[in-house]
Design an enzyme around this catalytic site. Structure first.
Site, mmCIF file in Angstrom:
data_model
loop_
_atom_site.group_PDB
_atom_site.id
_atom_site.type_symbol
_atom_site.label_atom_id
_atom_site.label_comp_id
_atom_site.label_asym_id
_atom_site.label_seq_id
_atom_site.Cartn_x
_atom_site.Cartn_y
_atom_site.Cartn_z
ATOM 1 N N SER A 1 11.673 2.636 22.163
ATOM 2 C CA SER A 1 11.968 2.188 20.840
ATOM 3 C C SER A 1 13.106 1.327 20.563
ATOM 4 C CB SER A 1 11.821 3.381 19.776
ATOM 5 O OG SER A 1 11.912 2.728 18.585
ATOM 6 N N ASN B 1 16.171 14.218 22.547
ATOM 7 C CA ASN B 1 17.083 13.717 21.365
ATOM 8 C C ASN B 1 17.967 14.621 20.719
ATOM 9 O OD1 ASN B 1 14.056 14.316 21.062
ATOM 10 N ND2 ASN B 1 14.525 14.360 18.751
ATOM 11 N N HIS C 1 14.977 0.502 17.779
ATOM 12 C CA HIS C 1 16.142 0.825 16.838
ATOM 13 C C HIS C 1 16.960 1.954 17.354
ATOM 14 C CE1 HIS C 1 14.627 4.578 14.790
ATOM 15 N NE2 HIS C 1 13.575 4.511 15.493
ATOM 16 N N CYS D 1 14.414 20.840 7.419
ATOM 17 C CA CYS D 1 13.886 21.472 6.244
ATOM 18 C C CYS D 1 12.246 21.090 6.195
ATOM 19 C CB CYS D 1 14.548 20.899 4.756
ATOM 20 S SG CYS D 1 14.560 22.087 3.479
#
Ligand code: PLP
Length: 389
Positions: A201, A153, A203, A327
């Site tokens: 998946s 990804n 989406h 983060c």
């Protein structure tokens, strides 16, 4: 939205208007529970199975081996936990890679810490590819599962899935692949590739969020890890998300019928951007393999640049991209994927990921390149390290 240039399709895609259209009646007039006996609701069972058939065809699978879930994360968790539980008497060793999505990595860590499994996390080479001989030497008599993602990804790298599948089959080890980034984008055949379990998946290819697929080859024991009703052939309890499943089916139909032409289009724009930036910007590298990568993935690192600053400045220009750092608990941590391909902390933090869709024009690509170059020049002009180089 019109002026926005959206380059974060690996994070999520826009649900295609045709998909939304197809879903709408299942919120309103066709709202029945698919398990009900009366025809009005039972028609929804047929709608679910129509989607199942479309998915099965796209994978060259049997439709009875397709299960609908709440998304890629659930499919990964289900596959790994079910195999661990149901094959533990055979052994407690699992092999995966260091560049998997957290849905796989964190499930593996859970199995190690809470359930007494041993997991081998294989290295990949500097382009992000797994070496088959490394995999082969990691196999032990007690290895029950190999889980290797189809395409990454972050850096888009595509693994030698057919070779991994052949090896797993030869050694009689269950093979799972997280194909969330690949499904709907590149051809997948669970038969020729010897894939036993596959996650996808909705989406990530123009379908809705909150719906996913687990393919599980007939004969592989994937007893449910939830407890409840008899939906999905007793394997995945809970009233089916009919609108989302219908939408997913439509998204698969559209994606597979235009796969080659979409890939060709995005690949052209991808290569334009990569070549343009590599030619005009010094101290920059392409992350991941040059050819063995998803047609829509660009991931580049720039010395003397903070990825976060770059993203904020791109955002001010109406360009949505993402970076190779996250983060976590207040500190910016370089991504585990970029670390695994050997990037220094500085280069990992100076990375940007741009993931395209087939609608991006060459004109937009040129705008992106120009803005990127402008911003990099501006940021570097403020960098003492760059000036003192
Ligand atoms: C997005 C993604 C997931 C998680 O899928 P969700 O449907 O968002 O839960 C898993 N693996 C990969 C490779 C992904 O890109």
């Amino acid at each position: 939205m019109n002026d926005l240039i959206y380059l974060d399709n690996a994070a999520t895609t826009r649900t295609k208007p045709e998909v939304v259209e197809k879903m709408l009646p299942y919120f309103t007039e066709n709202f029945g529970n698919p398990s009900a006996i009366y025809d009005f609701a039972a028609r929804n069972k047929k709608a679910i199975n129509d989607s199942r058939q479309i998915v099965a065809k796209a994978l060259n699978a049997d439709m009875r081996d397709i299960y609908f879930t709440s998304g890629g994360t659930e499919s990964d968790n289900w596959a790994l936990v079910a195999i661990a539980e149901n094959y533990a008497s055979k052994g407690k060793h699992i092999i995966t890679t260091k560049i998997e999505h957290h849905a796989v990595l964190h499930t593996c860590q859970y199995l190690e810490k809470q359930r007494g499994f041993e997991v081998t996390y294989l290295d990949v080479d500097e382009s992000g590819i797994l070496d088959i001989s490394k995999l082969e030497s990691a196999i032990r008599p007690d290895t029950i599962l190999i889980s290797v993602m189809f395409a990454n990804n972050e850096i888009g790298t595509i693994q030698p899935i057919a070779e991994i599948g052949a090896l797993a089959r030869e050694r009689d080890i269950v093979f799972h692949t997280d194909a969330v980034q690949a499904f709907g984008h590149v051809p997948i055949d669970v038969e020729t590739m010897n894939i036993d379990l596959l996650s996808a998946s909705g989406h990530k290819f123009g379908g809705p969020k909150g719906v996913g697929i687990l393919y599980a080859r007939n004969g592989i024991n994937i007893k449910s890890f939830m407890h409840g009703g008899a939906q999905e052939r007793n394997r995945r309890p809970g009233t089916e998300n009919v609108p989302a499943i219908v939408g997913l089916g439509e998204a698969v139909r559209i994606a597979t019928s235009h796969m080659a032409e979409n890939a060709e289009k995005t690949r052209k724009v991808r290569d334009y951007i990569i070549d343009d930036i590599l030619a005009d910007v010094d101290h920059c590298t392409l992350n991941g393999h040059r050819e063995k990568r998803l047609p829509n993935n660009i991931n580049m690192s720039f010395n003397f640049i903070e990825g976060e600053s770059l993203l904020i400045m791109l955002d001010m220009e109406g360009i949505c991209a993402s970076s190779g750092s996250a983060c976590t608990s207040g500190a910016v941590e370089p991504s585990h994927v970029l670390q695994a391909i050997g990037l220094s902390e500085e280069m990992a933090k100076g990375s940007v990921r741009m993931t395209l869709d087939e609608n991006i024009s060459l004109e937009d690509a040129k705008k992106v390149c120009n803005k990127l170059k402008e911003i990099i020049n501006r940021l570097r002009s403020m960098s003492p390290a760059y000036k003192n180089m």
